[in-house]
Design a protein around this motif. Structure first.
Motif, PDB file in Angstrom:
ATOM      1  N   GLU A   1       0.870  -1.176   0.000  1.00  0.00           N
ATOM      2  CA  GLU A   1       0.000   0.000   0.000  1.00  0.00           C
ATOM      3  C   GLU A   1       0.907   1.227   0.000  1.00  0.00           C
ATOM      4  OE1 GLU A   1      -2.635  -0.214   3.338  1.00  0.00           O
ATOM      5  OE2 GLU A   1      -3.208  -2.278   2.874  1.00  0.00           O
ATOM      6  N   VAL A   2       0.659   2.111  -0.950  1.00  0.00           N
ATOM      7  CA  VAL A   2       1.492   3.304  -1.083  1.00  0.00           C
ATOM      8  C   VAL A   2       0.629   4.534  -0.877  1.00  0.00           C
ATOM      9  CG1 VAL A   2       2.815   4.707  -2.724  1.00  0.00           C
ATOM     10  CG2 VAL A   2       3.206   2.234  -2.593  1.00  0.00           C
ATOM     11  N   GLU A   3       1.106   5.442  -0.073  1.00  0.00           N
ATOM     12  CA  GLU A   3       0.357   6.667   0.163  1.00  0.00           C
ATOM     13  C   GLU A   3       0.786   7.744  -0.822  1.00  0.00           C
ATOM     14  OE1 GLU A   3       1.025   8.882   3.817  1.00  0.00           O
ATOM     15  OE2 GLU A   3      -1.130   9.237   3.925  1.00  0.00           O
ATOM     16  N   THR A   4      -0.203   8.319  -1.502  1.00  0.00           N
ATOM     17  CA  THR A   4       0.048   9.417  -2.427  1.00  0.00           C
ATOM     18  C   THR A   4      -0.876  10.561  -2.059  1.00  0.00           C
ATOM     19  OG1 THR A   4      -1.656   8.908  -4.055  1.00  0.00           O
ATOM     20  CG2 THR A   4       0.391   7.651  -4.205  1.00  0.00           C
ATOM     21  N   ASP A   5      -0.806  11.618  -2.840  1.00  0.00           N
ATOM     22  CA  ASP A   5      -1.710  12.737  -2.599  1.00  0.00           C
ATOM     23  C   ASP A   5      -3.168  12.323  -2.726  1.00  0.00           C
ATOM     24  OD1 ASP A   5       0.492  14.259  -2.323  1.00  0.00           O
ATOM     25  OD2 ASP A   5       0.377  15.204  -4.295  1.00  0.00           O
ATOM     26  N   LYS A   6      -3.396  11.240  -3.439  1.00  0.00           N
ATOM     27  CA  LYS A   6      -4.775  10.823  -3.698  1.00  0.00           C
ATOM     28  C   LYS A   6      -5.238   9.747  -2.739  1.00  0.00           C
ATOM     29  CE  LYS A   6      -3.575  12.015  -8.317  1.00  0.00           C
ATOM     30  NZ  LYS A   6      -2.186  12.302  -7.909  1.00  0.00           N
ATOM     31  N   GLY A   7      -4.462   9.500  -1.714  1.00  0.00           N
ATOM     32  CA  GLY A   7      -4.865   8.518  -0.730  1.00  0.00           C
ATOM     33  C   GLY A   7      -3.970   7.296  -0.789  1.00  0.00           C
ATOM     34  N   ILE A   8      -4.431   6.258  -0.118  1.00  0.00           N
ATOM     35  CA  ILE A   8      -3.682   5.009  -0.100  1.00  0.00           C
ATOM     36  C   ILE A   8      -4.023   4.217  -1.364  1.00  0.00           C
ATOM     37  CG2 ILE A   8      -3.313   2.840   1.108  1.00  0.00           C
ATOM     38  CD1 ILE A   8      -2.287   5.123   2.728  1.00  0.00           C
ATOM     39  N   ILE A   9      -3.007   3.860  -2.116  1.00  0.00           N
ATOM     40  CA  ILE A   9      -3.209   3.092  -3.336  1.00  0.00           C
ATOM     41  C   ILE A   9      -2.666   1.687  -3.108  1.00  0.00           C
ATOM     42  CG2 ILE A   9      -2.762   2.958  -5.813  1.00  0.00           C
ATOM     43  CD1 ILE A   9      -4.243   5.490  -4.978  1.00  0.00           C
ATOM     44  N   GLU A  10      -3.484   0.700  -3.463  1.00  0.00           N
ATOM     45  CA  GLU A  10      -3.017  -0.685  -3.377  1.00  0.00           C
ATOM     46  C   GLU A  10      -2.218  -0.980  -4.632  1.00  0.00           C
ATOM     47  OE1 GLU A  10      -6.603  -2.606  -0.711  1.00  0.00           O
ATOM     48  OE2 GLU A  10      -6.713  -2.773  -2.879  1.00  0.00           O
ATOM     49  N   VAL A  11      -0.965  -1.318  -4.465  1.00  0.00           N
ATOM     50  CA  VAL A  11      -0.075  -1.475  -5.607  1.00  0.00           C
ATOM     51  C   VAL A  11       0.069  -2.945  -5.973  1.00  0.00           C
ATOM     52  CG1 VAL A  11       2.237  -1.052  -6.481  1.00  0.00           C
ATOM     53  CG2 VAL A  11       1.168   0.613  -4.983  1.00  0.00           C
ATOM     54  N   GLU A  12      -0.166  -3.212  -7.252  1.00  0.00           N
ATOM     55  CA  GLU A  12      -0.057  -4.583  -7.738  1.00  0.00           C
ATOM     56  C   GLU A  12       1.340  -4.839  -8.277  1.00  0.00           C
ATOM     57  OE1 GLU A  12      -2.931  -2.664  -9.622  1.00  0.00           O
ATOM     58  OE2 GLU A  12      -4.386  -4.279  -9.801  1.00  0.00           O
ATOM     59  N   VAL A  13       1.696  -6.111  -8.290  1.00  0.00           N
ATOM     60  CA  VAL A  13       2.979  -6.490  -8.840  1.00  0.00           C
ATOM     61  C   VAL A  13       2.740  -7.123 -10.209  1.00  0.00           C
ATOM     62  CG1 VAL A  13       2.981  -8.798  -7.793  1.00  0.00           C
ATOM     63  CG2 VAL A  13       5.139  -7.680  -8.314  1.00  0.00           C
ATOM     64  N   PHE A  14       3.657  -6.891 -11.129  1.00  0.00           N
ATOM     65  CA  PHE A  14       3.481  -7.414 -12.475  1.00  0.00           C
ATOM     66  C   PHE A  14       4.519  -8.481 -12.817  1.00  0.00           C
ATOM     67  CE2 PHE A  14       1.393  -3.310 -12.337  1.00  0.00           C
ATOM     68  CZ  PHE A  14       0.122  -3.697 -12.724  1.00  0.00           C
ATOM     69  N   GLU A  15       5.158  -8.991 -11.771  1.00  0.00           N
ATOM     70  CA  GLU A  15       6.059 -10.125 -11.926  1.00  0.00           C
ATOM     71  C   GLU A  15       5.454 -11.285 -11.153  1.00  0.00           C
ATOM     72  OE1 GLU A  15       8.801  -9.874 -13.612  1.00  0.00           O
ATOM     73  OE2 GLU A  15       8.999  -7.710 -13.831  1.00  0.00           O
ATOM     74  N   SER A  16       5.860 -12.457 -11.502  1.00  0.00           N
ATOM     75  CA  SER A  16       5.504 -13.613 -10.686  1.00  0.00           C
ATOM     76  C   SER A  16       6.794 -14.194 -10.132  1.00  0.00           C
ATOM     77  CB  SER A  16       4.778 -14.669 -11.537  1.00  0.00           C
ATOM     78  OG  SER A  16       3.528 -14.166 -11.964  1.00  0.00           O
ATOM     79  N   GLY A  17       6.754 -14.609  -8.895  1.00  0.00           N
ATOM     80  CA  GLY A  17       7.956 -15.163  -8.310  1.00  0.00           C
ATOM     81  C   GLY A  17       7.884 -15.160  -6.799  1.00  0.00           C
ATOM     82  N   VAL A  18       9.055 -15.173  -6.203  1.00  0.00           N
ATOM     83  CA  VAL A  18       9.149 -15.226  -4.748  1.00  0.00           C
ATOM     84  C   VAL A  18       9.811 -13.946  -4.256  1.00  0.00           C
ATOM     85  CG1 VAL A  18      10.180 -16.440  -2.785  1.00  0.00           C
ATOM     86  CG2 VAL A  18       9.294 -17.734  -4.733  1.00  0.00           C
ATOM     87  N   VAL A  19       9.224 -13.354  -3.249  1.00  0.00           N
ATOM     88  CA  VAL A  19       9.794 -12.128  -2.686  1.00  0.00           C
ATOM     89  C   VAL A  19      11.098 -12.475  -1.993  1.00  0.00           C
ATOM     90  CG1 VAL A  19       9.438 -10.235  -1.067  1.00  0.00           C
ATOM     91  CG2 VAL A  19       7.495 -11.150  -2.363  1.00  0.00           C
ATOM     92  N   GLN A  20      12.185 -11.917  -2.504  1.00  0.00           N
ATOM     93  CA  GLN A  20      13.489 -12.246  -1.929  1.00  0.00           C
ATOM     94  C   GLN A  20      13.967 -11.223  -0.920  1.00  0.00           C
ATOM     95  OE1 GLN A  20      16.273 -13.034  -5.090  1.00  0.00           O
ATOM     96  NE2 GLN A  20      15.487 -15.102  -5.348  1.00  0.00           N
TER      97      GLN A  20
END
Lengths: 453, 80
Positions: A38-57
């Motif tokens: 979740e990223v906070e911007t001037d427009k509020g909290i935006i839920e950010v999607e990922v466009f890769e598939s894999g494992v968070v390292q």
């Protein structure tokens, strides 16, 4: 090379964002489209999607940290690669990376200067009916709880004094804010005089003297570390609007075509539909217009495109961006993907959800960047005509006014009909007035057969 | 169900639609559309919430009878 998840640009006006919350942990498997943060911007909290598939390292940015657009935030490895043993120490100075993406997505704020000149009949007065007390999103409140920071009395630097993640972070770093009264602060007379002369709030100074007493050095140190006067989010948003409008006016040769459309058939159909539908399935007239715009674009693909530097690239999907005014100020235009598909009931449900999330500040990153055309409707406030400015990199925008009863000629007789004025603003580099007129003609035809929408 | 109970329920439903509105500051003659900046979708969500909470269905043609909070309390009180 391990793919990096970077701070996304959620609008040309966005240069940095604050990581409000990680929604994944090291070792988690993620797939294309998963919400990762979740990223906070001037427009509020935006839920950010990922466009890769894999494992968070590795997670490279801490919650509460503000980093420039383009800054690596996480590393995502191939499935099966696994996380590095003991990984995940959060980088200390990623914020200084300064890797601002060159190809920032375009402004999310709709530049509709002309439409905005229309003043609502009775503008809402803040401080009256809007909630008082600390204004903070759930994510901010959660962060405050985690950091044991009280929101009461905390100065909010966000829009209309809204408390941001950064404010909470700052409060956690500088210590408790002014809950201690001036008389109870231990400070030498000399230090107090220096603080008064230099405008430093003694309640915010952490004393290093005996028993936490504030010394002159503490005042000078506090003055040196005092952040510059923050620019409010409202001002930042207005600046973004100004920048987007200026850019649109400078770069896009607009043309406008307008048509007054008889809404009698559409409203009669809507009335009958709503009378027989369950209350949960009721529609609003806006959804008919939204669907008609999307279906008209199927026949006029040149208007459903984005300008990519030297040419327009037609979009495969028809994703109408809906201009949503935020109560109390602000404007966002999130996209409804594949607006031309599905039933009207489904579209209504999606539109309701999108508008609610736009106003509560919980949009997703893809919704902030996927629009291929924008629809702005100001009719509910009595405006009869809207002449909107295109929202780059889109190449067209549709503005709708109020549906009003007017004398109308039908088969040689003057009758009273509900009509709506629709304006298409389009990019002359991409289409011509003739194409624009044909689009409006198609739109008009579609609205005469609402049962087929 | 008392008038106060109905008022409280209507305000709860309103908060669900427009959480930024300070419902405690609302007067009965507050025009919901003009002064709270509610649009047709908000009104629909509100009447859906009222139906769910109290079982009272407000048909579309009666939207004009629930312009203010006081109107809505009267309307629902007569039907609950």
């Amino acid at each position: 090379m391990v793919p990096e998840f970077v701070m996304p640009s959620l609008g040309a006006d966005m240069t940095a964002g604050t990581l409000a919350k990680w929604r994944v942990a090291v070792g988690d498997t993620v797939s294309h489209g998963d919400i990762i943060a979740e990223v906070e911007t001037d427009k509020g909290i935006i839920e950010v999607e990922v466009f890769e598939s894999g494992v968070v390292q590795e997670l490279l940015v801490r919650e509460g940290e503000k980093v420039p657009v383009g800054t690596p935030m996480a590393q995502i490895g191939e499935p099966g690669a696994g996380a590095e043993a003991g990984a995940a120490p959060v980088a200390e100075s990623v914020a200084e990376a300064g890797a601002v993406a060159e190809s920032a997505a375009e402004a999310v704020v709709v530049a509709e200067a002309r439409a905005e000149r229309v003043t609502p009949r009775r503008p809402m007065h803040r401080g009256g009916l809007l909630r008082e007390g600390p204004m903070a999103s759930p994510a901010v409140r959660r962060r405050a709880h985690e950091l044991d920071v009280s929101l009461e009395g905390l100065h909010g630097s966000g829009e209309h004094g809204r408390i941001t993640i950064e404010d909470v972070q700052h409060a956690a770093e500088v210590g408790p804010s002014p809950s201690v009264s001036r008389d109870r602060v231990r400070i030498s007379p000399y230090a107090r005089r220096i603080a008064a002369d230099r405008g430093v709030e003694i309640e915010r100074i952490r004393g290093t003297g005996p028993g936490g007493a504030i010394r002159a050095d503490d005042v000078l140190r506090a003055e040196a570390s005092r952040p510059a006067e923050p620019v409010s989010a409202a001002d930042r948003m207005q600046r973004a609007i100004a920048a987007a409008m200026t850019r649109a006016n400078d770069e896009i040769p607009h043309y406008y075509v307008e048509q007054t459309i008889d809404m009698g058939a559409a409203l009669a159909w809507l009335r009958d539909f709503n009378a027989s539908a369950s209350i949960e399935e009721r529609l609003v007239s806006g959804v008919l217009v939204l669907r008609a715009v999307a279906r008209a674009l199927r026949k006029h693909r040149s208007l459903n495109a984005t300008w990519q530097g030297v040419e327009a690239v037609p979009s495969k999907e028809i994703n109408v961006g809906l201009a949503v005014s935020l109560r109390g100020g602000g404007l966002v235009a999130p996209a409804l993907r594949n607006t031309d598909e599905g039933s009207l009931t489904e579209l209504m449900a999606r539109m309701t959800d999108l508008v609610a999330r736009a106003r509560s500040g919980t949009l997703r990153s893809s919704e902030m960047t996927a629009a291929t055309i924008t629809l702005t409707a100001l009719g509910e406030r009595g405006v009869e005509s809207v002449t909107p400015i295109i929202f780059p990199p889109q190449v067209a925008i549709v503005g709708c006014g109020a549906t009003v009863e007017r004398p109308w000629v039908v088969e040689g007789r003057v009758v009273v009909r509900p009509v709506m004025r629709v304006t298409l603003g389009a990019d002359h580099r991409v289409s011509n007035g003739h194409q624009g007129a044909r689009f409006l003609s198609t739109l008009e035809s579609l609205l005469q057969e609402p049962d087929k929408l | 169900m008392t008038s106060e109970d109905i008022r409280s329920t209507l305000l709860t439903c309103l908060s669900d639609v427009a959480p930024e509105v300070d419902t405690e500051a609302l007067e009965d003659d507050t025009d919901l559309r003009d002064e709270l900046d509610l649009d047709s979708m908000d009104i629909l969500r509100w009447v859906q919430g009222i139906h769910k909470a109290l079982g009272v269905e407000i048909p579309e043609e009666d939207y004009g009878k629930v312009v203010t909070l006081g109107d809505a309390i009267d309307y629902v009180s007569a039907r609950v």
